[in-house]
Scaffold this active site. Structure first.
Site, PDB file in Angstrom:
ATOM      1  N   ARG A  76      -0.531   3.353 -11.689  1.00 45.26           N
ATOM      2  CA  ARG A  76      -0.206   4.785 -11.674  1.00 45.26           C
ATOM      3  C   ARG A  76       0.335   5.247 -13.021  1.00 45.26           C
ATOM      4  O   ARG A  76       0.335   6.436 -13.318  1.00 45.26           O
ATOM      5  CB  ARG A  76       0.813   5.085 -10.587  1.00 45.26           C
ATOM      6  CG  ARG A  76       0.215   5.368  -9.215  1.00 45.26           C
ATOM      7  CD  ARG A  76      -0.607   4.204  -8.734  1.00 45.26           C
ATOM      8  NE  ARG A  76      -1.164   4.367  -7.389  1.00 45.26           N
ATOM      9  CZ  ARG A  76      -0.506   4.246  -6.263  1.00 45.26           C
ATOM     10  NH1 ARG A  76       0.794   4.023  -6.288  1.00 45.26           N
ATOM     11  NH2 ARG A  76      -1.107   4.365  -5.103  1.00 45.26           N
TER      12      ARG A  76
ATOM     13  N   GLU B 273       0.825  -1.208   0.000  1.00 45.06           N
ATOM     14  CA  GLU B 273       0.000   0.000   0.000  1.00 45.06           C
ATOM     15  C   GLU B 273       0.863   1.263   0.000  1.00 45.06           C
ATOM     16  O   GLU B 273       0.657   2.187   0.797  1.00 45.06           O
ATOM     17  CB  GLU B 273      -0.952   0.000   1.205  1.00 45.06           C
ATOM     18  CG  GLU B 273      -1.942  -1.135   1.212  1.00 45.06           C
ATOM     19  CD  GLU B 273      -2.979  -0.997   0.100  1.00 45.06           C
ATOM     20  OE1 GLU B 273      -3.126   0.125  -0.439  1.00 45.06           O
ATOM     21  OE2 GLU B 273      -3.617  -2.013  -0.228  1.00 45.06           O
ATOM     22  N   ASP B 274       1.845   1.308  -0.889  1.00 45.25           N
ATOM     23  CA  ASP B 274       2.665   2.494  -1.129  1.00 45.25           C
ATOM     24  C   ASP B 274       3.606   2.853   0.015  1.00 45.25           C
ATOM     25  O   ASP B 274       4.221   3.916  -0.021  1.00 45.25           O
ATOM     26  CB  ASP B 274       1.802   3.734  -1.438  1.00 45.25           C
ATOM     27  CG  ASP B 274       1.164   3.627  -2.810  1.00 45.25           C
ATOM     28  OD1 ASP B 274       1.741   2.937  -3.654  1.00 45.25           O
ATOM     29  OD2 ASP B 274       0.099   4.213  -3.018  1.00 45.25           O
ATOM     30  N   SER B 275       3.689   2.071   1.054  1.00 44.81           N
ATOM     31  CA  SER B 275       4.620   2.406   2.125  1.00 44.81           C
ATOM     32  C   SER B 275       6.049   2.053   1.700  1.00 44.81           C
ATOM     33  O   SER B 275       6.267   1.289   0.760  1.00 44.81           O
ATOM     34  CB  SER B 275       4.234   1.669   3.410  1.00 44.81           C
ATOM     35  OG  SER B 275       4.219   0.273   3.191  1.00 44.81           O
TER      36      SER B 275
END
Length: 581
Positions: free
Chosen positions: A373, A202-204
Site C-alpha cells: 500500500r 487480509e486487512d482485518s
C-alpha cells in the site's frame, strides 16, 4: 484554504478580452502577490486576513486566472528562482505548501509520504463515511437517518489546515486561550503492528473487547419515521363520533403489534420497539389500517415524538428510534491513510501482548498492509504520537512541511525508546517475552458507517415475485440472495452437481409441466368431451397429436416454463426431449 465567491474576473492579454465569471459556487483560493510582499511591514491594525486583502498583499485566484499565474510553492522558492539561469520570476506565492490540497486531504498527517491513491481513498471516501458528531443541535433535528460517535477525540498531531478551521469558540482557563471547534471524526487508539493468531489477515482487525466495553467507538444510530396525520378540524369532528374513534391502546392492528402505543396512536418515550411493531398508528374513517410498521431489519428505543405542521398547514408526526451500537464482527474501520479493514476478532484483554509498562493495544493490524500500500505515513503518525503521548511537545504533521525523521526519532529517544519506538512485549497467554520487537503507538482511527448489522442478510422462505415465482431481490422486503453465474462456476469447478441442482432447481422456483412424449410439445391441461357421450374429463391433452396418451410429467424451473410461454406468444415453438429415468 478555499473560499466560495460569486465573481471571477480574468484579463486575457492574448485576445484582448476581460472575462467575467459570475456562476454560483465558483471556488477561489488565496495567494500572495510577490510584488506586494514587502508591504507586510506597513500593514496597520495587525496581520488579519482582511487587512492583507485590503492592502493587496493577498489575492483570491480562481481556476481561470490560475492559468496565467507563475506560482511558487513557498517563500524559499522565490530566492531559489532568482539564482537560476535565466532567472525565474514568480507572480504569486502559496501561503503554505499544504494549501495545495483540499480540506479533507490537508488534515491527513504526513500525506506527502503516502501513495496518492491511498490519500484519495481517505479524502474522497473514508472522511465522508466516518462517524463523528456532525451537528450541534441533534436534540431538535428529525433527520431520516443520523449516526453519532459518543466520544470523539482530537488527534495528537496538528496540521496547518486544521488550525485554520472554524472560529474561536470560548476561552479556556485564566490565560484566555481561545479554543477552536474540532472537525475530526474518530478516536486515538493504541495500534500494534503484529500477527495475532491469524485473525487479522487480509486487512482485518483484532480489537480489544475491554476497550469496546469502556466505550471506544460506540455510536448512536437514530432513525426517524414520518407520517401525515389529519388536521385538527377533522380530528375534532371525528372525536364527536365515538364509534369512529380508534383506541390504539386497546385495539388490535392486522399488520403489526400495538403493545407500545398510547391512545393517540404514538408510542411512549422509552418504549422498546422490535421487528413488526407499529411505530405510528393511523386508521381511516372506513376502518382501513394505514399504520407504519417496522421492517424486519429495524428496531430501537423511542427517543422523541414530534407532532407539528408544515408551511401548508398539513399536520405530520415524527417518531425517532435510537439504537446504541458497539463494534461487532464485520464492522469497518479505517485510519487516515486509506488503511481500511473489518473486525475479524474481538479478543479479551488478557490475551493481548503487553509491554513492561502494562500497555495493551486496542487494535492489532497486520504488517503486510504497509509494503504494497506504500503508506509509511501511518507509521510516522504512530511514532510521532508516541513521542507526544510520552511527554513530548505537540508537533505539526502538515503535508510537505512535516518534521524530519531525525526529529521524531530524537523525541522517541528522549522518551526512552529506541529503533523507531519498537519495544519488547510479553505474550498475554503464556507470559513469555516475545522474541521479535513489536511496533506500537497511538493512531487516529475512524469508524465507518458500513456496519454488519445493516448488511446482514438471511432467508429461509419468503415472498416471491408473482410473475416469475422467484424470490424478490430487496433486503428490506425479506428477499433472497442471488446465486449468479460466478457462483455457478465455483460449484461446477468443485464438481458439486447435486448442490448446484438443488440451488438452481429445487430451492428457487420448482415447477412441473406436462409434455407429450410422442411429439415433444407442451401438453395443455384442459377439459375435453369424451367421444360418444356428453361427459367431460379434465386432464393433460396434446393438441398437436389430438391425443391424451403418451403424456409425461416433467420437473423444471418455473422461469424456464415462463420463457417457453413467452416464446409461444411470439410464434416460436419449443420442444422438450424426454427420457425414461
Amino acid at each position: 484554504m478555499w473560499f466560495r465567491r460569486q465573481v471571477e474576473i480574468k484579463w486575457d492579454r492574448k485576445h484582448g478580452e476581460v472575462r467575467i465569471f459570475s456562476d454560483a459556487g465558483r471556488i477561489l483560493r488565496p495567494l500572495l502577490i510577490v510584488e506586494n510582499i514587502k508591504k507586510i511591514k506597513l500593514v496597520k491594525g495587525g496581520y488579519s486576513f482582511q487587512s492583507l486583502l485590503d492592502e493587496g498583499i493577498v489575492e483570491l485566484i480562481g481556476v481561470e486566472e490560475e492559468e496565467d499565474c507563475q506560482t511558487a510553492w513557498g517563500i524559499k522558492y522565490l530566492f531559489l528562482g532568482e539564482k537560476e539561469q535565466p532567472p525565474l520570476y514568480y507572480t504569486h506565492c502559496e501561503l503554505d505548501l499544504s494549501f495545495l490540497l483540499g480540506l479533507s486531504c490537508g488534515i491527513i498527517p504526513f500525506a506527502n509520504h503516502d501513495h496518492a491513491r491511498r490519500v484519495l481513498y481517505q479524502s474522497e471516501k473514508h472522511s465522508q463515511q466516518a462517524l463523528g458528531y456532525s451537528t450541534t443541535n441533534p436534540n431538535i433535528r428529525v433527520d431520516t437517518l443520523s449516526q453519532q460517535l459518543y466520544y470523539p477525540q482530537r488527534p495528537l498531531f496538528r496540521t496547518m489546515i486544521s488550525d485554520c478551521l472554524g472560529l474561536p469558540a470560548f476561552p479556556q482557563g485564566q490565560n484566555g486561550v481561545l479554543a477552536k471547534p474540532e472537525y475530526f471524526n474518530g478516536q486515538n487508539a493504541i495500534v500494534a503492528v503484529n500477527v495475532h493468531h491469524g485473525y487479522n489477515q487480509e486487512d482485518s482487525l483484532v480489537m480489544n473487547q475491554a476497550s469496546l466495553e469502556r466505550g471506544m467507538f460506540r455510536t448512536e444510530h437514530v432513525r426517524s419515521y414520518k407520517a401525515e396525520v389529519d388536521n385538527m378540524e377533522l380530528f375534532e369532528a371525528k372525536r364527536l363520533k365515538v364509534k369512529d374513534r380508534v383506541d390504539f391502546g386497546k385495539a388490535q392492528s392486522k399488520i403489526g403489534r400495538v403493545d407500545s402505543l398510547d391512545d393517540d396512536g404514538f408510542p411512549y418515550i422509552g418504549a422498546n420497539l422490535q421487528t413488526g411493531d407499529i411505530v405510528i398508528g393511523r386508521c381511516a374513517e372506513s376502518g382501513t389500517d394505514h399504520s407504519i410498521k417496522l421492517k424486519h431489519t429495524e428496531k430501537g428505543k423511542v427517543q422523541k415524538v414530534v407532532l407539528t405542521a408544515n408551511d401548508e398547514g398539513q399536520n405530520f408526526a415524527v417518531v425517532s428510534l435510537r439504537q446504541i451500537r458497539s463494534p461487532i464482527l464485520g464492522d469497518k474501520f479505517s485510519s487516515m491513510h486509506g488503511q481500511k479493514g473489518v473486525v475479524g476478532l474481538l479478543e479479551s484483554q488478557e490475551n493481548f501482548p503487553f509491554t513492561h509498562q502494562g500497555i495493551v493495544p486496542d487494535i492489532v493490524i497486520n504488517p503486510h498492509a504497509f509494503p504494497t500500500r506504500q503508506t509509511p505515513g501511518q507509521l510516522l503518525e504512530a511514532a510521532l504520537g508516541k513521542g507526544i503521548a510520552c511527554g513530548g511537545s505537540v508537533r505539526y504533521a502538515t503535508p510537505f512541511t512535516t518534521p524530519s525523521i531525525d526529529e521524531i526519532t530524537n523525541q522517541l529517544h528522549r522518551a526512552g525508546f529506541s529503533r523507531w519506538g519498537s519495544e519488547r512485549v510479553y505474550n498475554g497467554q503464556s507470559g513469555e517475552m516475545m522474541r521479535s520487537l513489536i511496533f506500537m503507538g497511538p493512531t487516529f482511527y475512524q469508524r465507518l458507517n458500513h456496519m454488519a448489522e445493516d448488511k446482514v442478510k438471511y432467508r429461509n422462505t419468503g415472498p416471491v415475485h408473482p410473475l416469475t415465482r422467484q424470490p424478490v431481490a430487496d433486503r428490506k422486503r425479506f428477499g433472497g440472495v442471488k446465486f449468479g453465474e460466478m457462483e455457478r462456476d465455483c460449484l461446477l469447478a468443485h464438481g458439486a452437481s447435486a448442490n448446484l441442482h438443488e440451488r438452481l432447481f429445487t430451492l428457487s422456483d420448482f415447477s412441473q409441466m406436462h409434455v407429450c412424449n410422442k411429439c415433444d410439445n407442451i401438453a395443455n391441461v384442459i377439459q375435453r368431451s369424451v367421444q360418444g357421450g356428453n361427459s367431460k374429463l379434465r386432464g393433460a391433452y396434446c393438441r398437436f397429436c389430438d391425443s391424451a396418451e403418451n403424456i409425461v410429467k416433467v420437473s423444471l424451473p418455473y422461469g424456464a416454463k415462463l420463457l417457453c410461454q413467452e416464446l409461444f406468444s411470439m410464434g416460436i415453438c419449443v420442444k422438450f426431449g424426454t427420457e425414461h429415468c
